[in-house]
Design a protein around this motif. Structure first.
Motif, short mmCIF file in Angstrom:
data_model
loop_
_atom_site.label_atom_id
_atom_site.label_comp_id
_atom_site.label_asym_id
_atom_site.label_seq_id
_atom_site.Cartn_x
_atom_site.Cartn_y
_atom_site.Cartn_z
N ILE A 268 -62.60 -1.05 -9.75
CA ILE A 268 -61.41 -1.70 -10.33
C ILE A 268 -61.77 -2.46 -11.61
CG2 ILE A 268 -59.63 -3.48 -9.98
CD1 ILE A 268 -58.86 -0.96 -8.57
N PRO A 269 -62.87 -3.24 -11.61
CA PRO A 269 -63.26 -3.92 -12.86
C PRO A 269 -63.51 -2.95 -14.01
CG PRO A 269 -64.47 -4.84 -11.00
CD PRO A 269 -63.74 -3.63 -10.48
N LEU A 270 -64.11 -1.80 -13.71
CA LEU A 270 -64.33 -0.78 -14.74
C LEU A 270 -63.01 -0.25 -15.26
CD1 LEU A 270 -67.23 1.54 -13.49
CD2 LEU A 270 -67.24 -0.10 -15.36
N ALA A 271 -62.09 0.02 -14.32
CA ALA A 271 -60.78 0.54 -14.71
C ALA A 271 -60.03 -0.48 -15.56
CB ALA A 271 -59.98 0.91 -13.47
N GLU A 272 -60.27 -1.76 -15.27
CA GLU A 272 -59.63 -2.81 -16.07
C GLU A 272 -60.20 -2.83 -17.48
OE1 GLU A 272 -58.29 -6.08 -12.70
OE2 GLU A 272 -60.25 -6.31 -13.64
N ASP A 273 -61.52 -2.74 -17.57
CA ASP A 273 -62.17 -2.79 -18.88
C ASP A 273 -61.73 -1.64 -19.78
OD1 ASP A 273 -63.45 -4.99 -18.04
OD2 ASP A 273 -65.44 -4.07 -17.83
N GLY B 265 -58.85 0.10 -19.48
CA GLY B 265 -57.39 0.27 -19.56
C GLY B 265 -56.88 1.34 -18.62
N LEU B 266 -57.80 2.04 -17.96
CA LEU B 266 -57.39 3.09 -17.03
C LEU B 266 -56.64 2.52 -15.82
CD1 LEU B 266 -58.08 6.22 -17.15
CD2 LEU B 266 -59.46 5.76 -15.12
N ILE B 267 -56.74 1.21 -15.65
CA ILE B 267 -56.09 0.55 -14.52
C ILE B 267 -54.58 0.78 -14.52
CG2 ILE B 267 -55.77 -1.67 -15.73
CD1 ILE B 267 -56.68 -1.28 -12.01
N VAL B 268 -54.00 0.98 -15.71
CA VAL B 268 -52.55 1.18 -15.79
C VAL B 268 -52.16 2.51 -15.13
CG1 VAL B 268 -50.57 1.38 -17.32
CG2 VAL B 268 -52.37 -0.26 -17.84
N ALA B 269 -52.85 3.57 -15.52
CA ALA B 269 -52.57 4.89 -14.93
C ALA B 269 -52.94 4.90 -13.45
CB ALA B 269 -53.35 5.98 -15.67
N LEU B 270 -54.07 4.30 -13.11
CA LEU B 270 -54.48 4.23 -11.71
C LEU B 270 -53.47 3.43 -10.89
CD1 LEU B 270 -56.51 4.70 -9.42
CD2 LEU B 270 -57.82 2.74 -10.24
N GLY B 271 -53.01 2.32 -11.46
CA GLY B 271 -52.03 1.48 -10.78
C GLY B 271 -50.71 2.20 -10.57
N VAL C 107 -48.61 -3.66 -2.44
CA VAL C 107 -49.45 -2.94 -3.40
C VAL C 107 -50.13 -3.96 -4.31
CG1 VAL C 107 -49.39 -1.32 -5.34
CG2 VAL C 107 -47.92 -0.92 -3.36
N ASN C 108 -51.42 -3.78 -4.54
CA ASN C 108 -52.16 -4.68 -5.44
C ASN C 108 -51.89 -4.33 -6.90
OD1 ASN C 108 -54.07 -6.35 -3.62
ND2 ASN C 108 -54.26 -4.25 -2.84
N VAL C 109 -51.64 -5.35 -7.71
CA VAL C 109 -51.44 -5.13 -9.14
C VAL C 109 -52.41 -6.04 -9.88
CG1 VAL C 109 -49.81 -5.21 -11.06
CG2 VAL C 109 -49.01 -4.57 -8.78
N SER C 110 -53.31 -5.44 -10.64
CA SER C 110 -54.30 -6.23 -11.36
C SER C 110 -53.63 -6.98 -12.51
CB SER C 110 -55.40 -5.30 -11.88
OG SER C 110 -55.54 -5.39 -13.27
N SER D 258 -50.02 -5.36 -19.19
CA SER D 258 -50.03 -4.23 -20.12
C SER D 258 -48.63 -3.70 -20.40
CB SER D 258 -50.90 -3.11 -19.55
OG SER D 258 -50.57 -1.88 -20.16
N ASP D 259 -48.39 -3.30 -21.66
CA ASP D 259 -47.11 -2.67 -22.01
C ASP D 259 -46.95 -1.33 -21.31
OD1 ASP D 259 -46.40 -4.73 -23.65
OD2 ASP D 259 -47.31 -3.83 -25.43
N GLY D 260 -48.07 -0.77 -20.85
CA GLY D 260 -48.02 0.51 -20.15
C GLY D 260 -47.35 0.41 -18.78
#
Ligand code: C2E
Ligand code: CA
Ligand code: CA
Ligand code: CA
Length: 281
Positions: free
Chosen positions: A77-82, A84-90, A116-119, A125-127
C-alpha cells in the motif's frame, strides 16, 4: 585495516541496497499486477458485541504475486501511494467489494454492510470520483448507507477543500465514515466533529494488553463515552481473546473485530460465516 573497512562498508550497505532493489522490483510488478488480476479481497467480520451478530465485514486487499506468493498490504500500500497507483487500486477494491456485497445480499438475504479502506493519498486525489462510485452502487441496487469508508487520522490533519467536497458528496449519498487506528495519530475532537465521523475504530495496540483495572481499559472506556456523547459508535480492533471481548462489552463497546471472532477470510468462507453467525442488524 583497509580490508576490514571495506567489509564494514559492505555490512552496512548491503541490506540497504537489497531493500531498495526489492522495492524497485515490487514497484515494477505492482503496475502490471492490477491489469493481470493479482489482487483479491478477503473479508473480516465486525461483530455486534451485544447480540453476537455480524454487523458488517471489512474488505482487506491481498496481492497474490506470481513468484513471491502472498504480499501483505502493509508492504505494497505505501508503494501504491508513492506511485499514485493507489487510486486505481482503490477503485478496484471499492468495485470488487460492492459487487461482493450485492451478491451476498441477494443470495443470503441479509442486510449486511461493508467497510472499505481508503488511503489519505487516494481520498485527496482528483482521480477519486465519488460520482463513479455512486453510479456503481446504483447499478448494483445498493444504498449508500451499506458502505463505510475507513480513513485514518492522517487525512483529518490534511483536510483541504477538495477533501471536504468529496467528503460531502459521499455524505449526501449516505455513505458512512469510520476513523481507523484511533489513538495512534493526533486527531482532536474538533476534527472528529467537523468531518462527521460515524465510527471510531480503537487501534489494536490499546486492546493487546487489556486487563481489568488497566490504563488501556480506562482509555477505551473514555473513548467509548466520548464517542457516544458525540453520536458515534465504537469498533474495537484486534480482539484475540474472550477476556478482551468481555471487558470491552462490559464498558459498552458497540462492535468488535479480531481473530477471536474470525481472521480475514476468502469470500466463500465469509458467506458461510455470515450464515452461521447470523448477520444483519
Ligand atoms: P487495518 O485497516 O487497520 O486492518 C486491520 C489489520 O489487522 C488487518 O491486517 C487484519 O488482518 C489485522 N487483524 C485483524 N484482526 C486482528 C487480530 O485479532 N490480531 C492481529 N494481530 N491483527 C488483526 P492486513 O490485512 O494485513 O492489513 C494491514 C493494513 O493494510 C490495514 O490495516 C490497512 O491500513 C491496509 N489495507 C488493507 N487493505 C487495504 C485496502 O484495500 N486499501 C487501503 N488503502 N489499505 C488497505
Ligand atoms: Ca481498516
Ligand atoms: Ca485499523
Ligand atoms: Ca453522522
Amino acid at each position: 585495516a583497509k580490508h576490514s573497512g571495506r567489509n564494514q562498508y559492505r555490512r552496512f550497505t548491503a541490506p540497504l541496497r537489497d531493500s531498495a532493489q526489492k522495492r524497485l522490483d515490487l514497484l515494477k510488478d505492482l503496475q502490471s499486477a492490477l491489469e493481470t488480476g493479482q489482487f483479491a479481497l478477503q473479508y473480516q467480520p465486525i461483530v455486534d458485541m451485544q447480540s453476537g451478530r455480524v454487523h458488517k465485514t471489512e474488505a482487506l486487499v491481498r496481492w497474490h504475486h506470481p513468484e513471491r506468493g502472498l504480499i501483505s498490504p502493509g508492504e505494497f500500500i505505501p508503494l501504491a501511494e508513492d506511485t499514485g497507483l493507489i487510486v486505481a487500486l482503490g477503485d478496484h477494491v471499492f468495485h470488487q467489494a460492492a459487487r461482493q456485497l450485492a451478491a451476498w445480499r441477494d443470495t443470503l438475504g441479509t442486510t449486511i454492510d461493508i467497510s472499505v479502506n481508503v488511503s489519505p493519498v487516494q481520498f485527496k486525489s482528483d482521480g477519486l470520483r465519488p460520482q463513479a462510485w455512486m453510479d456503481t452502487l446504483r447499478e448494483l441496487g445498493l444504498p449508500g448507507s451499506a458502505i463505510t469508508l475507513e480513513i485514518t487520522e492522517r487525512l483529518l490533519m490534511e483536510i483541504d477543500d477538495q477533501t471536504r467536497i468529496r467528503r460531502q458528496a459521499f455524505q449526501e449519498a449516505g455513505l458512512k465514515m469510520a476513523l481507523d487506528d484511533f489513538g495512534t495519530g493526533y486527531s482532536s475532537v474538533s476534527y472528529l466533529k467537523s468531518f462527521d465521523i460515524d465510527y471510531i475504530k480503537i487501534d489494536q495496540s490499546f486492546i493487546r494488553h487489556l486487563a481489568p483495572d488497566s490504563e488501556d481499559l480506562a482509555l477505551c472506556q473514555a473513548i467509548i463515552t466520548m464517542a457516544h456523547h458525540l453520536g458515534m459508535q465504537v469498533i474495537a480492533e484486534g480482539i484475540e481473546s474472550q477476556a478482551q471481548h468481555e471487558l470491552l462489552r462490559a464498558v459498552g463497546c458497540d462492535y468488535g473485530q479480531g481473530y477471536w471472532y474470525s481472521r480475514p477470510v476468502d469470500p466463500d468462507r465469509c458467506a458461510e460465516l455470515l450464515k452461521t453467525m447470523q448477520s444483519g442488524g
